[in-house]
Design a protein around this motif. Structure first.
Motif, PDB file in Angstrom:
ATOM      1  N   TYR A  22      33.196  88.861   9.194  1.00  0.00           N
ATOM      2  CA  TYR A  22      33.537  87.439   9.157  1.00  0.00           C
ATOM      3  C   TYR A  22      32.346  86.610   8.714  1.00  0.00           C
ATOM      4  O   TYR A  22      31.242  86.767   9.237  1.00  0.00           O
ATOM      5  CB  TYR A  22      34.003  86.962  10.529  1.00  0.00           C
ATOM      6  CG  TYR A  22      35.411  87.370  10.898  1.00  0.00           C
ATOM      7  CD1 TYR A  22      36.138  88.266  10.116  1.00  0.00           C
ATOM      8  CD2 TYR A  22      36.033  86.859  12.038  1.00  0.00           C
ATOM      9  CE1 TYR A  22      37.418  88.648  10.450  1.00  0.00           C
ATOM     10  CE2 TYR A  22      37.323  87.231  12.382  1.00  0.00           C
ATOM     11  CZ  TYR A  22      38.009  88.130  11.595  1.00  0.00           C
ATOM     12  OH  TYR A  22      39.283  88.498  11.934  1.00  0.00           O
ATOM     13  N   GLU A  23      32.609  85.701   7.765  1.00  0.00           N
ATOM     14  CA  GLU A  23      31.546  84.821   7.269  1.00  0.00           C
ATOM     15  C   GLU A  23      31.982  83.350   7.261  1.00  0.00           C
ATOM     16  O   GLU A  23      31.143  82.465   7.258  1.00  0.00           O
ATOM     17  CB  GLU A  23      31.140  85.264   5.860  1.00  0.00           C
ATOM     18  CG  GLU A  23      29.926  84.550   5.292  1.00  0.00           C
ATOM     19  CD  GLU A  23      28.620  84.853   6.022  1.00  0.00           C
ATOM     20  OE1 GLU A  23      27.671  84.061   5.892  1.00  0.00           O
ATOM     21  OE2 GLU A  23      28.555  85.892   6.729  1.00  0.00           O
ATOM     22  N   GLN A  24      33.264  83.089   7.296  1.00  0.00           N
ATOM     23  CA  GLN A  24      33.710  81.698   7.181  1.00  0.00           C
ATOM     24  C   GLN A  24      33.435  80.921   8.471  1.00  0.00           C
ATOM     25  O   GLN A  24      33.660  81.407   9.561  1.00  0.00           O
ATOM     26  CB  GLN A  24      35.195  81.617   6.829  1.00  0.00           C
ATOM     27  CG  GLN A  24      36.132  82.332   7.782  1.00  0.00           C
ATOM     28  CD  GLN A  24      37.557  82.335   7.263  1.00  0.00           C
ATOM     29  OE1 GLN A  24      37.839  81.778   6.217  1.00  0.00           O
ATOM     30  NE2 GLN A  24      38.454  82.969   7.996  1.00  0.00           N
ATOM     31  N   ARG A  25      32.939  79.732   8.318  1.00  0.00           N
ATOM     32  CA  ARG A  25      32.609  78.765   9.363  1.00  0.00           C
ATOM     33  C   ARG A  25      31.708  79.321  10.455  1.00  0.00           C
ATOM     34  O   ARG A  25      30.576  78.914  10.601  1.00  0.00           O
ATOM     35  CB  ARG A  25      33.871  78.168   9.992  1.00  0.00           C
ATOM     36  CG  ARG A  25      33.517  77.072  11.034  1.00  0.00           C
ATOM     37  CD  ARG A  25      34.728  76.318  11.500  1.00  0.00           C
ATOM     38  NE  ARG A  25      35.264  75.460  10.456  1.00  0.00           N
ATOM     39  CZ  ARG A  25      36.226  74.570  10.639  1.00  0.00           C
ATOM     40  NH1 ARG A  25      36.777  74.434  11.832  1.00  0.00           N
ATOM     41  NH2 ARG A  25      36.646  73.830   9.646  1.00  0.00           N
ATOM     42  N   PHE A  26      32.200  80.257  11.277  1.00  0.00           N
ATOM     43  CA  PHE A  26      31.436  80.738  12.428  1.00  0.00           C
ATOM     44  C   PHE A  26      30.734  82.070  12.167  1.00  0.00           C
ATOM     45  O   PHE A  26      29.682  82.348  12.734  1.00  0.00           O
ATOM     46  CB  PHE A  26      32.351  80.900  13.644  1.00  0.00           C
ATOM     47  CG  PHE A  26      33.201  79.702  13.929  1.00  0.00           C
ATOM     48  CD1 PHE A  26      32.621  78.499  14.272  1.00  0.00           C
ATOM     49  CD2 PHE A  26      34.577  79.772  13.831  1.00  0.00           C
ATOM     50  CE1 PHE A  26      33.402  77.381  14.529  1.00  0.00           C
ATOM     51  CE2 PHE A  26      35.372  78.661  14.091  1.00  0.00           C
ATOM     52  CZ  PHE A  26      34.779  77.461  14.435  1.00  0.00           C
ATOM     53  N   GLY A  27      31.333  82.929  11.331  1.00  0.00           N
ATOM     54  CA  GLY A  27      30.810  84.268  11.142  1.00  0.00           C
ATOM     55  C   GLY A  27      29.493  84.317  10.382  1.00  0.00           C
ATOM     56  O   GLY A  27      29.239  83.506   9.497  1.00  0.00           O
TER      57      GLY A  27
END
Length: 377
Positions: free
Chosen positions: A203-208
């Motif tokens: 996960y990289e989007q917003r929080f990742g």
């Protein structure tokens, strides 16, 4: 007890609500995001496919994209649909999952129906992250005082809710998707000396912050030649960033995987790494524990430390942005067989508290306690 569930269609919702099967409760589900019928819930009365007045007609997507104001004429209101369901079902309890999509939209109607008890389940970033964004914070402050009861996936969020105005009863802290069938998954759980995978949540989007993990492992790839490095659940922002990197041929990418395949992969993994700037109690962390992988996990707001003792049954990443910290933890784990063995033993004991029937019994006791509390009042 007649329970009206307000939730989006997700694997965690499906697993949680499935705990209520054969419990004696009459369960209804309002599919508030119109995600569609759930075949596993043939025993649940499902209120879905409600949004569009004239069905999913040809040309609707064109209108929605280019004439959004006109498109609203073809949509039913979620608030009105919820109001109609209250009149139709007459539930004893409304249970909403997630704050913004499934709880905030109910405030006006629930204020007019105070005789119906309202449960809220806090998941993930519901409170910890969004309390710091003013527009979201205003809605959280509006909702919390009207909630009668609350579940959460970590103790941190119970405390945050109380600080922000929640005055109701706490029903317990449980995994967001319920417990795990340990006996079933034990067949996939390899001995530690047969594991050679370093597994990363992508996960990289917003929080990742999965790319930081990749950069950390890239720095030490010469010392990882005996291991396979696999990223699972790679989202679009991760894939985009990853595609621009060089000298990363040693990393394998797996994008969409079903739940059983993820657990099977964890059962072959020596180390699991999850890294984010915000989360509740990560379900994938619990799954790593269940499947015997050594967890290295970020600790936003102290949620992860509720289950991981640093340097005992895993490592805590206190700074998700620190590439050096992550690579040092990975190297230390790989060079310390004694630590891995002790952690595996510790987590084998811990996972009994995550077993499906144990969690289910505790959850059902929590629902039943509402009846007792209301009778006392």
């Amino acid at each position: 007890m007649k329970i009206l569930i307000i939730a989006m269609r997700s694997i965690h919702t499906i697993r949680w609500v499935s705990q209520l099967k054969d419990s004696g409760h009459d369960v209804h589900w309002f599919d508030i995001l119109n995600g569609g019928y759930i075949p596993e819930w043939e025993w649940v009365t499902q209120h879905t496919n409600w949004r569009y007045k004239f069905g999913n007609f040809k040309g609707r997507y064109f209108i929605k994209r280019y004439i959004p104001r006109f498109h609203r004429l073809f949509e039913n209101s979620a608030e009105q649909k919820f109001n109609d369901l209250l009149d139709e079902i007459q539930p004893d309890v409304v249970h909403s999952f997630v704050m913004y999509n499934c709880t905030v939209p109910l405030i006006t109607t629930m204020k007019k129906n105070k005789h119906i008890k309202w449960i809220y389940s806090a998941w993930g970033n519901d409170l910890y992250y969004y309390r710091n964004i003013e527009t979201y914070k205003k809605d959280i402050l509006k909702a919390l005082p009207h909630l009668n009861y609350m579940f959460a996936d970590c103790h941190r969020d119970i405390q945050i809710a109380k600080e922000m105005g929640f005055k109701g009863g706490v029903l317990g802290v449980f995994p967001g998707g319920g417990g795990y069938d340990i006996e079933r998954y034990d067949r996939l759980n390899l001995p530690i000396d047969q594991r050679n995978i370093i597994l990363i949540k992508g996960y990289e989007q917003r929080f990742g912050k999965a790319i930081n993990v990749v950069l950390a492992l890239k720095n030490i790839q010469d010392q990882l030649q005996d291991f396979k490095v696999i990223v699972f659940g790679a989202d679009d922002p991760f894939n985009k960033a990853f595609s621009k990197m060089e000298n990363i041929d040693f990393i394998e990418i797996k994008q969409h995987m079903n739940h059983n395949d993820v657990l099977s992969l964890m059962g072959e993994s020596l180390i699991y790494i999850g890294n984010s700037i915000s989360d509740g109690m990560p379900n994938t962390l619990l799954e790593a524990i269940i499947m015997g992988a050594f967890p290295i996990q970020s600790n936003p707001g102290g949620a992860t430390e509720e289950i991981i003792q640093d340097n005992v049954n895993g490592f805590l990443i206190e700074n998700p942005e620190s590439i050096e910290d992550i690579q040092e933890k990975v190297l230390f784990a790989l060079s310390n067989e004694n630590l891995l063995n002790k952690a595996r033993f510790y987590n084998k004991e811990l996972r009994e508290t995550l077993e499906y029937e144990y969690i289910r019994n505790e959850v059902l006791k929590a629902y039943d306690s509402i009846i007792l509390r209301e009778n006392e009042n």
